[in-house]
Write a protein that holds these residues in place. Structure first.
Motif, PDB file in Angstrom:
ATOM      1  N   THR A 162     145.876 -20.389  24.265  1.00  0.00           N
ATOM      2  CA  THR A 162     146.669 -19.264  24.756  1.00  0.00           C
ATOM      3  C   THR A 162     147.692 -19.761  25.767  1.00  0.00           C
ATOM      4  OG1 THR A 162     145.198 -18.756  26.622  1.00  0.00           O
ATOM      5  CG2 THR A 162     144.704 -17.686  24.508  1.00  0.00           C
ATOM      6  N   GLN A 166     148.108 -15.069  26.071  1.00  0.00           N
ATOM      7  CA  GLN A 166     148.494 -14.653  24.724  1.00  0.00           C
ATOM      8  C   GLN A 166     148.155 -15.745  23.722  1.00  0.00           C
ATOM      9  OE1 GLN A 166     152.623 -13.594  24.298  1.00  0.00           O
ATOM     10  NE2 GLN A 166     152.438 -13.094  22.130  1.00  0.00           N
ATOM     11  N   THR A 167     147.407 -15.385  22.693  1.00  0.00           N
ATOM     12  CA  THR A 167     146.980 -16.367  21.700  1.00  0.00           C
ATOM     13  C   THR A 167     148.172 -16.928  20.923  1.00  0.00           C
ATOM     14  OG1 THR A 167     144.812 -15.325  21.434  1.00  0.00           O
ATOM     15  CG2 THR A 167     145.562 -16.764  19.651  1.00  0.00           C
ATOM     16  N   LYS A 168     148.240 -18.254  20.876  1.00  0.00           N
ATOM     17  CA  LYS A 168     149.298 -18.942  20.148  1.00  0.00           C
ATOM     18  C   LYS A 168     148.764 -19.760  18.979  1.00  0.00           C
ATOM     19  CE  LYS A 168     152.678 -17.641  22.911  1.00  0.00           C
ATOM     20  NZ  LYS A 168     153.820 -16.817  22.443  1.00  0.00           N
ATOM     21  N   GLN A 169     147.604 -20.371  19.184  1.00  0.00           N
ATOM     22  CA  GLN A 169     146.977 -21.166  18.125  1.00  0.00           C
ATOM     23  C   GLN A 169     145.550 -20.672  17.931  1.00  0.00           C
ATOM     24  OE1 GLN A 169     148.126 -25.237  19.931  1.00  0.00           O
ATOM     25  NE2 GLN A 169     148.292 -25.600  17.725  1.00  0.00           N
ATOM     26  N   GLY A 206     150.940 -23.026  14.919  1.00  0.00           N
ATOM     27  CA  GLY A 206     151.197 -22.155  16.061  1.00  0.00           C
ATOM     28  C   GLY A 206     151.760 -22.862  17.270  1.00  0.00           C
ATOM     29  N   GLY A 208     154.271 -24.331  20.011  1.00  0.00           N
ATOM     30  CA  GLY A 208     155.473 -23.687  20.506  1.00  0.00           C
ATOM     31  C   GLY A 208     155.801 -24.120  21.914  1.00  0.00           C
TER      32      GLY A 208
END
Length: 234
Positions: A162, A166-169, A206, A208
């Motif tokens: 996160t 916020q979850t990204k992967q 994911g 970034g």
């Protein structure tokens, strides 16, 4: 005769070990490139395991930073990326290790971040140049404490990351293209693996960018958590 030096040699890089007072000295840092299908696709380089082998890059041990650290946004990049990874810790020497014997060299595992100057990496990749300026970046190899798991081969478990909550992967280690046994068997054809070698096994999709003020948190089920704070550029 005592050896003297012109200046103080760098300190031995090491990591804490869960349940032990002794620290684990670090030897080398190996990274497996594009080892989750979805990540390979998002990078525009899908992998066909039937005709390809794993590929690797290395970073200097001096790039290692401990989980929870705060690092400055690195110079000469506008696109600094996170990559969440399961880290394999080698505990015994091994050369040309057979896949069925790969467990014998495993000391344990950790969780890690392979931080990347993505813009510089992609320029180098597209020009066929080495990735060093994009990957071998100061303070870019983040690692948690080591969890001793002698001879345990991790084959599954949630891996997630996160940014600011916020979850990204979000994936599972069972989606590795080349699993733990295959990585050890293949890498040990090229190198004499040694105690203290860390192998970052690859990142899921994911990935970034981050900016100053961001907090990265990640975990691998059954292993542990890793965190990193991004401060303003120097």
């Amino acid at each position: 005769m005592t050896t003297t030096y012109l200046w103080t040699p760098p300190a031995v890089q090491s990591l804490p070990v869960r349940g032990k007072t002794e620290r684990l000295p670090i030897n080398r840092l190996f990274f497996v490139g594009r080892n989750y299908h979805a990540h390979a696709v998002e990078m525009g380089k899908p992998v066909d395991k039937s005709v390809e082998r794993p590929f690797y890059f290395t970073k200097a041990p001096q790039t290692l930073v401990h989980s929870g650290a705060t690092i400055a946004y690195p110079p000469e990049t506008q696109n600094y990326h996170f990559e969440m990874e399961l880290v394999l810790v080698v505990g015994k020497a091994g050369f040309r290790v057979k896949a069925e014997d790969a467990h014998t060299v495993i000391y344990g595992y950790a969780t890690g971040l392979d931080m990347t100057r993505r813009d510089l990496q992609l320029v180098a990749r597209d020009k066929g140049r080495p990735w060093d300026l994009g990957k071998d970046v100061e303070h870019s190899s983040v690692c948690s404490e080591v969890v001793p798991m002698p001879e345990v081969v991790i084959e599954s478990g949630e891996i997630a990351l996160t940014v600011n909550g916020q979850t990204k992967q979000h994936s599972d280690v069972n989606k590795l293209i080349w699993g733990i046994r295959e990585i050890i068997a293949d890498l040990s054809l090229f190198y004499h693996l040694q105690p203290g070698d860390l192998i970052y096994t690859g990142t899921p999709e994911g990935v970034g960018p981050v900016v100053a003020g961001d907090r990265i948190e990640g975990h691998v089920a059954g292993v542990g958590e890793v965190a990193l704070n991004i401060a303003a550029a120097e």
